[in-house]
Design an enzyme around this catalytic site. Structure first.
Site, PDB file in Angstrom:
ATOM      1  N   LYS A  55      -9.785  96.740  27.478  1.00  0.00           N
ATOM      2  CA  LYS A  55      -8.814  97.286  26.524  1.00  0.00           C
ATOM      3  C   LYS A  55      -7.406  97.004  27.027  1.00  0.00           C
ATOM      4  CE  LYS A  55      -7.874 101.374  23.718  1.00  0.00           C
ATOM      5  NZ  LYS A  55      -8.393 102.706  23.330  1.00  0.00           N
ATOM      6  N   PHE A  89      -5.990 111.239  31.181  1.00  0.00           N
ATOM      7  CA  PHE A  89      -7.427 111.151  31.457  1.00  0.00           C
ATOM      8  C   PHE A  89      -8.019 112.479  31.918  1.00  0.00           C
ATOM      9  CE2 PHE A  89      -7.162 106.331  32.756  1.00  0.00           C
ATOM     10  CZ  PHE A  89      -6.978 105.986  31.434  1.00  0.00           C
ATOM     11  N   ASN A  91      -0.426 106.509  30.942  1.00  0.00           N
ATOM     12  CA  ASN A  91      -0.331 107.885  31.434  1.00  0.00           C
ATOM     13  C   ASN A  91      -0.930 108.120  32.817  1.00  0.00           C
ATOM     14  OD1 ASN A  91       0.919 108.716  29.000  1.00  0.00           O
ATOM     15  ND2 ASN A  91      -1.084 108.790  28.012  1.00  0.00           N
ATOM     16  N   THR A  92      -1.435 107.076  33.458  1.00  0.00           N
ATOM     17  CA  THR A  92      -1.902 107.158  34.840  1.00  0.00           C
ATOM     18  C   THR A  92      -1.057 106.210  35.672  1.00  0.00           C
ATOM     19  OG1 THR A  92      -4.177 107.732  34.246  1.00  0.00           O
ATOM     20  CG2 THR A  92      -3.835 106.738  36.409  1.00  0.00           C
ATOM     21  N   SER A 116      -3.745 102.349  29.677  1.00  0.00           N
ATOM     22  CA  SER A 116      -3.102 103.617  29.360  1.00  0.00           C
ATOM     23  C   SER A 116      -1.789 103.730  30.114  1.00  0.00           C
ATOM     24  CB  SER A 116      -4.006 104.794  29.734  1.00  0.00           C
ATOM     25  OG  SER A 116      -3.287 106.017  29.646  1.00  0.00           O
ATOM     26  N   ASN A 173      -4.315  99.553  23.026  1.00  0.00           N
ATOM     27  CA  ASN A 173      -4.082 100.932  23.430  1.00  0.00           C
ATOM     28  C   ASN A 173      -2.767 101.425  22.804  1.00  0.00           C
ATOM     29  OD1 ASN A 173      -4.277 103.385  24.978  1.00  0.00           O
ATOM     30  ND2 ASN A 173      -5.321 102.250  26.590  1.00  0.00           N
ATOM     31  N   ASN A 186       0.915 111.014  23.210  1.00  0.00           N
ATOM     32  CA  ASN A 186       0.112 111.762  24.171  1.00  0.00           C
ATOM     33  C   ASN A 186       0.401 111.288  25.585  1.00  0.00           C
ATOM     34  OD1 ASN A 186      -2.435 110.698  25.772  1.00  0.00           O
ATOM     35  ND2 ASN A 186      -2.205 109.365  23.970  1.00  0.00           N
TER      36      ASN A 186
END
Length: 360
Positions: A235, A133, A196-197, A194, A264, A129
């Protein structure tokens, strides 16, 4: 073969053959469309006091455990990322989860990254993925939780950095979200891992993490009620070196963090089935079976380094009770599901909770 084992395998087979097949085919096979459809159904299942009361009467697995001063009905939780806007909490409890982590939520509402951004790797029992967010923002979540009232199970809230906020402004961004959501959280998860940011994982570095946790912990202490501050958890990524994890542990211990969530998604692409290698080039975080060994190793390392000072919630590639048991054996006190729930269905939650009660 015992009736419990046989029943568990039969339940998984039925889900795989029937429900999962239909779910994976819905929306023209688009995983995100199937996800949104599932969340809408679960939201509608608990969208009125009458329906919530009906859900509360459903039997659910009992294997109580207390951690962070919170009593969990059982040690199996829903990981962040599934219910980003906290719309289906009553249904998650009815499905057997002992706690729910909602979000990741950001201060500013944001659409996330462009689609397609969610990919199933079925033979690998994995997901990639790069959602980014996507959520309605912290204030909308606070309103939703206020309207819901007391939740049927403990609720953790995962906080992330808004994409429009530069890394230099991350502390204020997280703090804004914390201030409006703290009254509704049994614990707060600080997501700094994450992939993805842009820039988010840099917040795992010692100085940045120290600044962030100092501010967040300061507010939880200042806002504490008679029961003490709401626990703060961090996390972390499975891709950190041992030295980097040790630094995170040191900062967390210094700043009064209550625990660690490990882990994560990963940016690595090891362990994929040959039929899924064509997806390996997709950007984003990989979850599911291939990340399991990395997650277990990280859990074991944190437990070895921190002992009881930083209890661990284990998450990553838990697709059957044996996977969960490996997490518990590594020292995790609780576990969370995301990809395992997608592939194994609601029956997996109950099987793990029953197995955990029998073997822990």
């Amino acid at each position: 073969m015992s009736s419990v084992v046989w029943g568990g395998r039969l339940m998984r087979s039925a889900y795989t053959a029937l429900t999962r097949k239909a779910l994976f085919a819905s929306g023209g096979g688009d995983p995100e469309a199937a996800h949104h459809r599932t969340i809408r159904i679960l939201e509608q299942a608990g969208d009125s006091p009458r329906r919530r009361a009906a859900l509360a009467k459903l039997p659910r697995p009992s294997a109580p455990t207390t951690l962070f001063g919170i009593r969990f009905p059982n040690p199996v939780g829903l990981a962040a990322g599934m219910d980003k806007d906290a719309v289906a909490i009553p249904a998650w409890g009815a499905l057997g989860f002992g706690f729910v982590e909602v979000g990741t939520v950001t201060w500013h509402p944001q659409p996330g990254n462009p689609a397609p951004r969610l990919f199933r790797l079925v033979e690998s029992e994995a997901i990639i993925n790069r959602m980014g967010f996507n959520n309605r923002g912290a204030q909308a979540m606070a309103a939703r939780l206020a309207a819901l009232g007391p939740a049927p199970v403990p609720v953790g809230i995962s906080l992330g950095k808004s994409k429009v906020t530069p890394v230099s402004g991350a502390t204020e961004d997280y703090l804004n979200s914390l201030k409006v959501l703290l009254p509704y959280a049994d614990y707060i998860a600080v997501n700094v891992s994450s992939p993805n940011t842009p820039g988010l994982r840099s917040l795992q570095d010692r100085s940045a993490l120290d600044e962030l946790l100092s501010a967040l912990r300061g507010h939880t202490v200042a806002a504490a009620g008679p029961g003490g501050p709401v626990p703060l958890l961090v996390k972390i990524a499975p891709d950190l070196t041992d030295d980097a994890v040790a630094e995170v542990i040191e900062v967390c211990a210094t700043r009064g963090v209550a625990g660690i969530i490990a882990t994560n998604t990963t940016i690595s692409r090891g362990g994929l089935a040959p039929s899924d290698l064509s997806r390996a080039g997709e950007a984003g975080g990989l979850s599911g079976r291939p990340v399991h060994a990395m997650a277990v190793r990280t859990v074991a390392f944190v437990v070895k380094e921190a002992g009881d000072a930083l209890p661990v919630i284990g998450v990553g590639g838990i697709l059957d009770p044996d996977d969960a048991q490996r997490m518990f054996d590594a020292g995790a006190r609780l576990v969370q599901l995301y990809t395992g729930f997608v592939y194994g269905g609601p029956g997996l939650v109950r099987r793990i909770a029953r197995a955990g009660a029998a073997h822990r």
